[in-house]
Every structure is written in C-alpha cells, then in structure tokens.
Write a protein that holds these residues in place. Structure first.
Motif, PDB file in Angstrom:
ATOM      1  N   HIS A 181      20.147 -60.615 -30.833  1.00 18.67           N
ATOM      2  CA  HIS A 181      20.361 -61.909 -30.180  1.00 18.67           C
ATOM      3  C   HIS A 181      20.740 -62.988 -31.198  1.00 18.67           C
ATOM      4  N   ASP A 233      30.886 -61.426 -29.425  1.00 19.21           N
ATOM      5  CA  ASP A 233      30.883 -60.630 -28.200  1.00 19.21           C
ATOM      6  C   ASP A 233      31.114 -59.146 -28.461  1.00 19.21           C
ATOM      7  N   ASP A 234      31.231 -58.758 -29.730  1.00 18.92           N
ATOM      8  CA  ASP A 234      31.502 -57.362 -30.063  1.00 18.92           C
ATOM      9  C   ASP A 234      30.248 -56.621 -30.517  1.00 18.92           C
ATOM     10  N   TYR A 241      16.635 -62.089 -23.233  1.00 17.61           N
ATOM     11  CA  TYR A 241      17.145 -61.565 -21.967  1.00 17.61           C
ATOM     12  C   TYR A 241      17.286 -62.652 -20.916  1.00 17.61           C
ATOM     13  N   ARG A 257      21.196 -62.565 -23.483  1.00 18.13           N
ATOM     14  CA  ARG A 257      22.224 -61.789 -22.796  1.00 18.13           C
ATOM     15  C   ARG A 257      21.663 -61.155 -21.525  1.00 18.13           C
ATOM     16  N   THR A 258      22.560 -60.792 -20.617  1.00 21.49           N
ATOM     17  CA  THR A 258      22.154 -60.162 -19.366  1.00 21.49           C
ATOM     18  C   THR A 258      21.812 -58.690 -19.605  1.00 21.49           C
ATOM     19  N   ASP A 315      23.204 -56.049 -18.312  1.00 21.79           N
ATOM     20  CA  ASP A 315      24.420 -55.267 -18.534  1.00 21.79           C
ATOM     21  C   ASP A 315      24.938 -55.444 -19.956  1.00 21.79           C
ATOM     22  N   GLU A 316      24.857 -56.663 -20.467  1.00 22.18           N
ATOM     23  CA  GLU A 316      25.329 -56.922 -21.834  1.00 22.18           C
ATOM     24  C   GLU A 316      24.461 -56.209 -22.859  1.00 22.18           C
ATOM     25  N   PRO A 322      28.400 -54.490 -28.852  1.00 18.69           N
ATOM     26  CA  PRO A 322      28.477 -53.056 -28.556  1.00 18.69           C
ATOM     27  C   PRO A 322      29.297 -52.286 -29.588  1.00 18.69           C
ATOM     28  N   ALA A 346      25.010 -52.308 -22.784  1.00 18.02           N
ATOM     29  CA  ALA A 346      26.256 -51.898 -23.428  1.00 18.02           C
ATOM     30  C   ALA A 346      26.056 -51.586 -24.903  1.00 18.02           C
ATOM     31  N   ARG A 350      20.923 -65.880 -28.671  1.00 14.41           N
ATOM     32  CA  ARG A 350      21.598 -65.704 -27.391  1.00 14.41           C
ATOM     33  C   ARG A 350      20.740 -64.896 -26.420  1.00 14.41           C
TER      34      ARG A 350
END
Length: 277
Positions: free
Chosen positions: A168, A173-174, A198, A227-228, A230-231, A176, A234, A225
C-alpha cells in the motif's frame, strides 16, 4: 527483531533524516515502539483526526504476520523466508516465530531504511540463519539478484515471500506486474503472504478508507493507498489462494473466538496467502 534496547545502535544511524517521516518509523510508533521521531508521530496524529483508531491498522497487520509465520512453518513446512520491507525491530518478528517451530529455518529481511538496517544488523549479528540486506522491495530484479539473497535462499526449493504491510506504500498502478516478477522466480510449492490497506467498497467503510488514504498520502510519509479487493487479489497473479482466501486480516485464521467486534479501522486491512502450483 526484538531484543533489549541495549543491543540497538546508541545514536541515530548515518543517513537517517529525522526531519522526514519514515514508513518503518511510523509503523513503529503505531505499535507503541520507541524508535520514532516527532515527524513520524505527526503522521498518525493527522490520520487520527479522521480515524481515531488508526493504530489498529498496524496491529492487524502484525497479528496476521505472526499467524502466517506459524502456518507456513508448521503446516506448510517452509524453512526459508524472504521478508520484504521488514521494518523496525518489534515483538515476534518473522525469524523468531518460524525458528521457534523450525530451528534451521533461514530468513532474509530486505529493507532500505537506514535505521532498519542499522538496528537489524546489530540484533541479528549472532543469528547465522537470519540476514538483513539493503534493497528496494519494489524493484524485484534488484532484490532477486542480491548476493546475500541468492546465497541464503535456495530458489530450487519452496520458500515464502512476505509483502506484509508494504504494497500500500507503492503508489503506482503496476503492483501486479511487480509481484509477478517475484512470483515467476518462485519454485513450485512456494507461498506469497500479503497484507494491504483495504477499501471494502461499503459506503461507510469506503468513506473511512478514502479519508485515511487522503491523510496518509498528504502526510509527511506521503503514501498509503487503500485498494479494493479486486486490486489486491490481482497482486497474487495465478497463485492458488489458501482458504479462506483474501479476507480481512483479522479473519485469516484467527487464534480464537472473537468476543468483541472489530473496529471500523480493522475492517480496512485485508490479507491472504497464495501457493504456487
């Protein structure tokens, strides 16, 4: 890496900027540690204006780490660990938990905070099966080609990689793709343990998550951050998730029945463990 404070370096290590907040020192402050400065405590004070129980994020993260260590050492039989972003010495560190179960287990910590490196080297000097190396955990090629990592970890046998309370702080955004580089290097039977701030995507909790994120990102620390689901999933790539999958950190095999409800803050950190086929 916990020991008597007498084992710590007696002065602020070279390279430590006491005017800027450090991720490791902010976590230390949240866990009621002593290796932090006013600028680090100011980060928590800012977030506390929207989330009075912000320290719960650090405790949920730490509690999951300990349970993950016990599971991997006792149930999965893993005897080598790459702990990315180890943080400052506190109670029940990775090597203490796993070596209590598997005395011959090897642990390599990776961090780039000068204070973490100085304290870690002081405390681990007499533990031949535990090392700490300097590296940027968000640059996997740098970590995976490190001489100590390669000499201490046998990449022909299963190992566990920890990204617990770290990703976090990666604002790109990379994430994954960063994690896939680690995953691709792992042999079959290896594990990835991950905990992450989360956003539950529920109205009140999502609002809290976004308020905390705003405070963290615009604090002297500059990252955090939420993230959701799904994020975060991934980041496990195609790994097989160990039951119960990606869940609230406190819901990943808790130690016993829950007698008190989780705080809203503790419902804003998720965790899981994946296994490579």
């Amino acid at each position: 890496m916990t020991q008597s404070s007498a084992a710590y370096p007696s002065v602020v290590p070279v390279g430590v900027d006491t005017a800027r907040a450090s991720i490791a020192r902010v976590y230390d402050a949240a866990l009621n540690g002593k290796d932090n400065f006013e600028v680090d405590r100011e980060v928590l004070a800012q977030v506390r204006t929207v989330a009075p129980q912000v320290n719960d994020l650090a405790w949920a993260n730490r509690d999951f780490l300990i349970r993950a260590c016990r599971f991997l050492a006792s149930q999965a039989g893993i005897d080598q660990y790459l702990d990315l972003g180890s943080g400052l010495p506190t109670s029940e560190n990775t090597h203490q938990v796993v070596q209590r179960i598997q005395p011959d287990a090897k642990v390599v910590y990776v961090d780039n905070d000068p204070m973490v490196l100085a304290h870690g080297r002081a405390l681990l000097g007499e533990n031949p099966r535990t090392s700490i190396v300097s590296g940027d955990i968000f640059r996997p090629h740098e970590v995976l080609t490190d001489r100590t990592v390669r000499s201490e970890i046998d990449f022909d046998r299963p190992l566990a990689v920890f990204q617990i309370g770290t990703l976090h702080h990666y604002l790109g955004d990379d994430g994954p793709a960063v994690m896939q580089t680690y995953i691709d290097t792992l042999p079959s039977g290896s594990y990835l343990a991950l905990a992450h701030f989360y956003d539950p995507e529920e109205p009140e909790l999502s609002d809290l998550a976004r308020k905390m994120e705003e405070k963290f990102v615009h604090s002297p620390m500059g990252s955090g951050r939420f993230r959701t689901g799904d994020e975060i999933r991934a980041m496990f790539g195609e790994l097989d998730m160990i039951e119960p999958g990606l869940v609230l950190a406190d819901d990943w095999w808790p130690d016993g029945p829950r007698l008190a409800p989780l705080s809203e803050v503790r419902r804003c950190i998720a965790a899981g463990i994946g296994r490579k086929r």
